[in-house]
Design an enzyme around this catalytic site. Structure first.
Site, mmCIF file in Angstrom:
data_model
loop_
_atom_site.group_PDB
_atom_site.id
_atom_site.type_symbol
_atom_site.label_atom_id
_atom_site.label_comp_id
_atom_site.label_asym_id
_atom_site.label_seq_id
_atom_site.Cartn_x
_atom_site.Cartn_y
_atom_site.Cartn_z
ATOM 1 N N GLY A 126 0.776 -1.241 0.000
ATOM 2 C CA GLY A 126 0.000 0.000 0.000
ATOM 3 C C GLY A 126 0.802 1.282 0.000
ATOM 4 N N SER A 127 2.063 1.237 -0.477
ATOM 5 C CA SER A 127 2.827 2.489 -0.469
ATOM 6 C C SER A 127 2.304 3.470 -1.526
ATOM 7 C CB SER A 127 4.322 2.220 -0.648
ATOM 8 O OG SER A 127 4.590 1.722 -1.926
ATOM 9 N N ASN A 128 1.812 2.967 -2.641
ATOM 10 C CA ASN A 128 1.214 3.877 -3.637
ATOM 11 C C ASN A 128 -0.107 4.445 -3.132
ATOM 12 O OD1 ASN A 128 2.774 4.206 -6.220
ATOM 13 N ND2 ASN A 128 2.905 1.985 -5.950
ATOM 14 N N MET A 172 -3.054 -7.009 -7.995
ATOM 15 C CA MET A 172 -2.326 -8.070 -8.687
ATOM 16 C C MET A 172 -3.222 -9.134 -9.332
ATOM 17 S SD MET A 172 0.641 -6.873 -8.354
ATOM 18 C CE MET A 172 1.768 -8.151 -8.877
ATOM 19 N N ARG A 173 -4.433 -8.775 -9.725
ATOM 20 C CA ARG A 173 -5.279 -9.718 -10.456
ATOM 21 C C ARG A 173 -5.466 -9.210 -11.877
ATOM 22 N NH1 ARG A 173 -5.107 -14.291 -8.297
ATOM 23 N NH2 ARG A 173 -6.927 -14.955 -9.492
ATOM 24 N N HIS A 195 2.267 0.622 -13.279
ATOM 25 C CA HIS A 195 3.068 -0.563 -13.580
ATOM 26 C C HIS A 195 4.552 -0.211 -13.445
ATOM 27 C CE1 HIS A 195 4.161 -4.365 -15.393
ATOM 28 N NE2 HIS A 195 5.027 -3.698 -16.141
ATOM 29 N N GLU A 239 -5.836 -5.878 -22.883
ATOM 30 C CA GLU A 239 -4.567 -6.615 -22.832
ATOM 31 C C GLU A 239 -3.818 -6.184 -21.566
ATOM 32 O OE1 GLU A 239 -5.241 -4.763 -25.700
ATOM 33 O OE2 GLU A 239 -6.107 -6.500 -26.739
ATOM 34 N N GLN A 249 9.810 6.879 -7.420
ATOM 35 C CA GLN A 249 9.251 7.647 -8.542
ATOM 36 C C GLN A 249 7.768 7.344 -8.734
ATOM 37 O OE1 GLN A 249 10.928 10.153 -9.801
ATOM 38 N NE2 GLN A 249 12.497 9.503 -8.347
ATOM 39 N N GLU A 250 7.379 6.099 -8.461
ATOM 40 C CA GLU A 250 5.953 5.752 -8.541
ATOM 41 C C GLU A 250 5.145 6.665 -7.622
ATOM 42 O OE1 GLU A 250 4.780 1.588 -8.281
ATOM 43 O OE2 GLU A 250 6.802 0.977 -8.810
HETATM 44 C C1 GRF Z 1 4.242 -1.272 -7.199
HETATM 45 O O1 GRF Z 1 5.562 -1.397 -7.651
HETATM 46 C C2 GRF Z 1 3.299 -1.245 -8.357
HETATM 47 O O2 GRF Z 1 3.808 -0.590 -9.466
HETATM 48 C C3 GRF Z 1 3.177 -2.713 -8.639
HETATM 49 O O3 GRF Z 1 3.100 -3.318 -7.389
HETATM 50 C C4 GRF Z 1 3.793 -2.507 -6.445
HETATM 51 C C5 GRF Z 1 2.818 -2.181 -5.358
HETATM 52 O O4 GRF Z 1 3.421 -1.555 -4.273
HETATM 53 N N1 GRF Z 1 2.065 -3.004 -9.518
HETATM 54 P P1 GRF Z 1 2.535 -0.897 -3.135
HETATM 55 O O5 GRF Z 1 1.526 -1.947 -2.672
HETATM 56 O O6 GRF Z 1 1.856 0.295 -3.718
HETATM 57 O O7 GRF Z 1 3.511 -0.552 -2.054
#
Ligand code: GRF
Length: 226
Positions: free
Chosen positions: A22-24, A104-105, A123, A157, A187-188
Protein backbone atom coordinates in the site's frame (compact mmCIF):
# COMPACT_ATOMS: atom_id res chain seq x y z
CA UNK A 1 -16.19 37.18 6.36
CA UNK A 2 -15.08 35.35 3.20
CA UNK A 3 -16.35 31.83 2.79
CA UNK A 4 -14.95 29.15 0.52
CA UNK A 5 -17.64 28.44 -2.13
CA UNK A 6 -16.25 24.94 -2.67
CA UNK A 7 -16.29 24.03 1.02
CA UNK A 8 -19.58 22.12 0.91
CA UNK A 9 -19.37 20.91 -2.67
CA UNK A 10 -19.93 17.17 -3.00
CA UNK A 11 -16.72 15.20 -3.27
CA UNK A 12 -16.20 13.05 -6.36
CA UNK A 13 -15.41 9.51 -5.24
CA UNK A 14 -12.26 7.61 -6.18
CA UNK A 15 -11.93 3.89 -5.46
CA UNK A 16 -8.47 2.32 -5.11
CA UNK A 17 -7.87 -1.40 -5.70
CA UNK A 18 -4.92 -2.99 -3.91
CA UNK A 19 -3.28 -6.32 -3.16
CA UNK A 20 -0.09 -5.48 -1.25
CA UNK A 21 1.74 -3.20 1.12
CA UNK A 22 0.00 0.00 0.00
CA UNK A 23 2.83 2.49 -0.47
CA UNK A 24 1.21 3.88 -3.64
CA UNK A 25 -2.08 4.14 -1.78
CA UNK A 26 -0.23 6.08 0.93
CA UNK A 27 1.18 8.45 -1.70
CA UNK A 28 -2.33 9.04 -3.06
CA UNK A 29 -3.79 9.63 0.39
CA UNK A 30 -1.04 12.10 1.21
CA UNK A 31 -1.69 14.00 -2.02
CA UNK A 32 -5.44 13.94 -1.47
CA UNK A 33 -5.09 15.37 2.04
CA UNK A 34 -3.62 18.56 0.60
CA UNK A 35 -6.14 21.36 0.60
CA UNK A 36 -5.11 22.55 -2.89
CA UNK A 37 -5.89 19.08 -4.24
CA UNK A 38 -9.24 19.23 -2.53
CA UNK A 39 -10.07 22.69 -3.81
CA UNK A 40 -8.98 21.97 -7.36
CA UNK A 41 -10.50 18.54 -7.75
CA UNK A 42 -13.21 18.12 -5.14
CA UNK A 43 -12.43 14.44 -5.10
CA UNK A 44 -11.68 12.06 -2.28
CA UNK A 45 -10.61 8.47 -1.86
CA UNK A 46 -13.96 6.99 -0.89
CA UNK A 47 -12.95 3.35 -0.55
CA UNK A 48 -10.15 0.85 -0.85
CA UNK A 49 -10.85 -2.66 -2.10
CA UNK A 50 -8.35 -5.44 -1.49
CA UNK A 51 -8.41 -8.95 -2.92
CA UNK A 52 -5.94 -9.96 -0.18
CA UNK A 53 -7.38 -10.06 3.36
CA UNK A 54 -3.95 -9.43 4.93
CA UNK A 55 -2.67 -6.69 2.62
CA UNK A 56 -0.74 -3.94 4.38
CA UNK A 57 -2.73 -1.48 2.28
CA UNK A 58 -5.79 -2.28 4.42
CA UNK A 59 -4.03 -0.85 7.49
CA UNK A 60 -2.95 2.20 5.49
CA UNK A 61 -6.58 2.83 4.47
CA UNK A 62 -7.92 2.34 8.01
CA UNK A 63 -5.31 4.70 9.47
CA UNK A 64 -6.76 7.35 7.16
CA UNK A 65 -10.36 6.51 8.01
CA UNK A 66 -11.09 5.24 4.49
CA UNK A 67 -13.74 2.53 4.01
CA UNK A 68 -12.20 -0.87 3.28
CA UNK A 69 -13.75 -3.83 1.48
CA UNK A 70 -12.11 -7.20 1.08
CA UNK A 71 -13.16 -9.16 -2.01
CA UNK A 72 -10.98 -12.24 -1.75
CA UNK A 73 -10.67 -13.91 -5.15
CA UNK A 74 -10.19 -17.27 -3.40
CA UNK A 75 -13.76 -17.15 -2.09
CA UNK A 76 -15.21 -17.39 -5.59
CA UNK A 77 -15.35 -20.40 -7.86
CA UNK A 78 -14.63 -18.44 -11.04
CA UNK A 79 -13.05 -15.18 -12.17
CA UNK A 80 -16.45 -14.15 -13.45
CA UNK A 81 -18.03 -14.44 -9.99
CA UNK A 82 -15.09 -12.64 -8.37
CA UNK A 83 -15.36 -9.79 -10.85
CA UNK A 84 -19.12 -9.54 -10.40
CA UNK A 85 -18.63 -9.01 -6.67
CA UNK A 86 -15.78 -6.61 -7.34
CA UNK A 87 -18.02 -4.57 -9.64
CA UNK A 88 -20.89 -4.54 -7.13
CA UNK A 89 -18.48 -3.30 -4.46
CA UNK A 90 -16.99 -0.62 -6.71
CA UNK A 91 -20.43 0.54 -7.82
CA UNK A 92 -21.52 1.07 -4.20
CA UNK A 93 -19.32 4.18 -4.34
CA UNK A 94 -20.17 5.39 -7.88
CA UNK A 95 -16.53 6.36 -8.50
CA UNK A 96 -15.43 8.84 -11.13
CA UNK A 97 -12.07 7.06 -11.18
CA UNK A 98 -10.80 3.62 -10.19
CA UNK A 99 -7.07 3.33 -9.50
CA UNK A 100 -5.24 0.01 -9.53
CA UNK A 101 -2.38 0.65 -7.08
CA UNK A 102 -0.53 -2.63 -6.81
CA UNK A 103 -3.63 -4.69 -7.64
CA UNK A 104 -2.33 -8.07 -8.69
CA UNK A 105 -5.28 -9.72 -10.46
CA UNK A 106 -5.72 -9.78 -14.20
CA UNK A 107 -9.10 -8.29 -15.15
CA UNK A 108 -11.27 -9.65 -17.97
CA UNK A 109 -12.08 -7.69 -21.11
CA UNK A 110 -15.70 -7.51 -19.97
CA UNK A 111 -14.74 -5.95 -16.63
CA UNK A 112 -12.38 -3.48 -18.27
CA UNK A 113 -15.06 -2.49 -20.78
CA UNK A 114 -17.49 -1.66 -17.95
CA UNK A 115 -15.11 1.00 -16.58
CA UNK A 116 -13.28 2.01 -19.73
CA UNK A 117 -11.74 5.50 -19.54
CA UNK A 118 -11.97 5.65 -15.75
CA UNK A 119 -9.78 2.68 -14.81
CA UNK A 120 -6.05 3.38 -14.45
CA UNK A 121 -3.07 1.30 -13.35
CA UNK A 122 0.51 1.86 -12.22
CA UNK A 123 3.07 -0.56 -13.58
CA UNK A 124 6.74 -0.73 -12.54
CA UNK A 125 8.38 -0.48 -15.96
CA UNK A 126 8.57 1.83 -18.94
CA UNK A 127 5.78 0.25 -20.97
CA UNK A 128 5.59 -1.17 -23.56
CA UNK A 129 8.83 -2.73 -22.23
CA UNK A 130 8.45 -5.41 -19.57
CA UNK A 131 4.73 -5.93 -19.10
CA UNK A 132 3.85 -8.59 -16.52
CA UNK A 133 5.78 -9.64 -13.43
CA UNK A 134 9.41 -9.38 -12.21
CA UNK A 135 10.01 -6.21 -14.18
CA UNK A 136 13.13 -5.09 -12.30
CA UNK A 137 14.86 -8.45 -12.68
CA UNK A 138 14.00 -8.56 -16.38
CA UNK A 139 15.24 -4.99 -16.89
CA UNK A 140 18.59 -5.90 -15.31
CA UNK A 141 18.83 -9.09 -17.37
CA UNK A 142 18.12 -7.13 -20.54
CA UNK A 143 20.89 -4.65 -19.64
CA UNK A 144 18.75 -1.57 -20.21
CA UNK A 145 20.27 1.76 -19.16
CA UNK A 146 16.94 3.29 -18.14
CA UNK A 147 13.95 1.75 -16.42
CA UNK A 148 10.97 3.26 -14.60
CA UNK A 149 7.24 3.28 -14.10
CA UNK A 150 4.12 3.95 -16.14
CA UNK A 151 0.59 5.04 -15.30
CA UNK A 152 -1.85 4.03 -18.02
CA UNK A 153 -5.52 3.56 -18.77
CA UNK A 154 -6.40 -0.10 -18.45
CA UNK A 155 -7.28 -1.91 -21.66
CA UNK A 156 -8.17 -5.53 -22.20
CA UNK A 157 -4.57 -6.61 -22.83
CA UNK A 158 -2.47 -6.86 -19.66
CA UNK A 159 -0.25 -3.82 -18.91
CA UNK A 160 -1.12 -2.07 -22.13
CA UNK A 161 -3.53 0.76 -22.76
CA UNK A 162 -3.03 4.46 -23.36
CA UNK A 163 -0.05 5.84 -21.47
CA UNK A 164 -0.79 8.75 -19.14
CA UNK A 165 2.54 9.34 -17.40
CA UNK A 166 6.00 7.83 -17.13
CA UNK A 167 8.94 8.21 -14.77
CA UNK A 168 12.42 7.31 -15.98
CA UNK A 169 15.07 5.97 -13.62
CA UNK A 170 18.71 5.48 -14.63
CA UNK A 171 20.03 1.96 -14.07
CA UNK A 172 23.35 1.89 -12.18
CA UNK A 173 25.95 -0.73 -13.14
CA UNK A 174 25.89 -2.13 -9.60
CA UNK A 175 22.10 -2.12 -9.19
CA UNK A 176 20.45 -5.20 -7.75
CA UNK A 177 16.79 -6.04 -8.22
CA UNK A 178 16.14 -4.56 -4.75
CA UNK A 179 18.01 -1.28 -5.22
CA UNK A 180 16.44 -0.69 -8.62
CA UNK A 181 12.97 -1.54 -7.31
CA UNK A 182 13.40 0.93 -4.44
CA UNK A 183 14.37 3.80 -6.76
CA UNK A 184 11.52 3.03 -9.15
CA UNK A 185 9.08 2.89 -6.24
CA UNK A 186 10.15 6.36 -5.08
CA UNK A 187 9.25 7.65 -8.54
CA UNK A 188 5.95 5.75 -8.54
CA UNK A 189 5.01 7.74 -5.45
CA UNK A 190 5.60 11.01 -7.34
CA UNK A 191 4.03 9.81 -10.57
CA UNK A 192 0.74 8.28 -9.48
CA UNK A 193 -0.70 11.29 -7.58
CA UNK A 194 0.20 13.57 -10.50
CA UNK A 195 -1.42 11.29 -13.04
CA UNK A 196 -4.56 10.97 -10.91
CA UNK A 197 -4.71 14.74 -10.42
CA UNK A 198 -4.52 15.50 -14.14
CA UNK A 199 -7.05 12.80 -15.05
CA UNK A 200 -9.49 14.09 -12.43
CA UNK A 201 -9.00 17.64 -13.65
CA UNK A 202 -10.03 16.49 -17.14
CA UNK A 203 -6.64 17.28 -18.62
CA UNK A 204 -6.02 13.70 -19.77
CA UNK A 205 -8.49 11.76 -21.87
CA UNK A 206 -8.31 8.23 -23.16
CA UNK A 207 -8.57 8.24 -26.97
CA UNK A 208 -8.17 4.61 -27.99
CA UNK A 209 -4.54 3.52 -27.81
CA UNK A 210 -3.26 6.99 -26.87
CA UNK A 211 -4.05 9.47 -24.15
CA UNK A 212 -4.69 13.06 -25.19
CA UNK A 213 -3.29 15.79 -22.93
CA UNK A 214 -4.65 19.33 -22.63
CA UNK A 215 -3.18 22.31 -20.75
CA UNK A 216 -0.38 20.30 -19.18
CA UNK A 217 3.08 21.82 -18.84
CA UNK A 218 5.90 19.94 -20.60
CA UNK A 219 7.51 17.47 -18.23
CA UNK A 220 4.54 17.24 -15.88
CA UNK A 221 3.79 13.68 -16.91
CA UNK A 222 7.29 12.62 -17.94
CA UNK A 223 9.55 12.54 -14.89
CA UNK A 224 13.28 12.08 -15.32
CA UNK A 225 15.53 11.13 -12.43
CA UNK A 226 19.16 10.38 -13.08
C1 GRF B 1 4.24 -1.27 -7.20
O1 GRF B 1 5.56 -1.40 -7.65
C2 GRF B 1 3.30 -1.25 -8.36
O2 GRF B 1 3.81 -0.59 -9.47
C3 GRF B 1 3.18 -2.71 -8.64
O3 GRF B 1 3.10 -3.32 -7.39
C4 GRF B 1 3.79 -2.51 -6.45
C5 GRF B 1 2.82 -2.18 -5.36
O4 GRF B 1 3.42 -1.56 -4.27
N1 GRF B 1 2.06 -3.00 -9.52
P1 GRF B 1 2.53 -0.90 -3.14
O5 GRF B 1 1.53 -1.95 -2.67
O6 GRF B 1 1.86 0.30 -3.72
O7 GRF B 1 3.51 -0.55 -2.05
Amino acid sequence: MKTDPTADAPQRPIVVLVSGRGSNLQALLTAASDEHWDRELQACIAAVISNQPRAGAIDVAREHGVAVHVVDHRSFSSRDEFEQQLAVTIDLHQPVLIVLAGFMRVLSAQFVHRYVGRLINIHPSLLPSFPGLNTHRRALEAGVRVHGATVHFVSKEVDSGAIIAQAVVAVDPDDTEATLAARVLQQEHRLLPRAVRHVLAGRVQCAGTRAVLRDIAPGELSLLSV
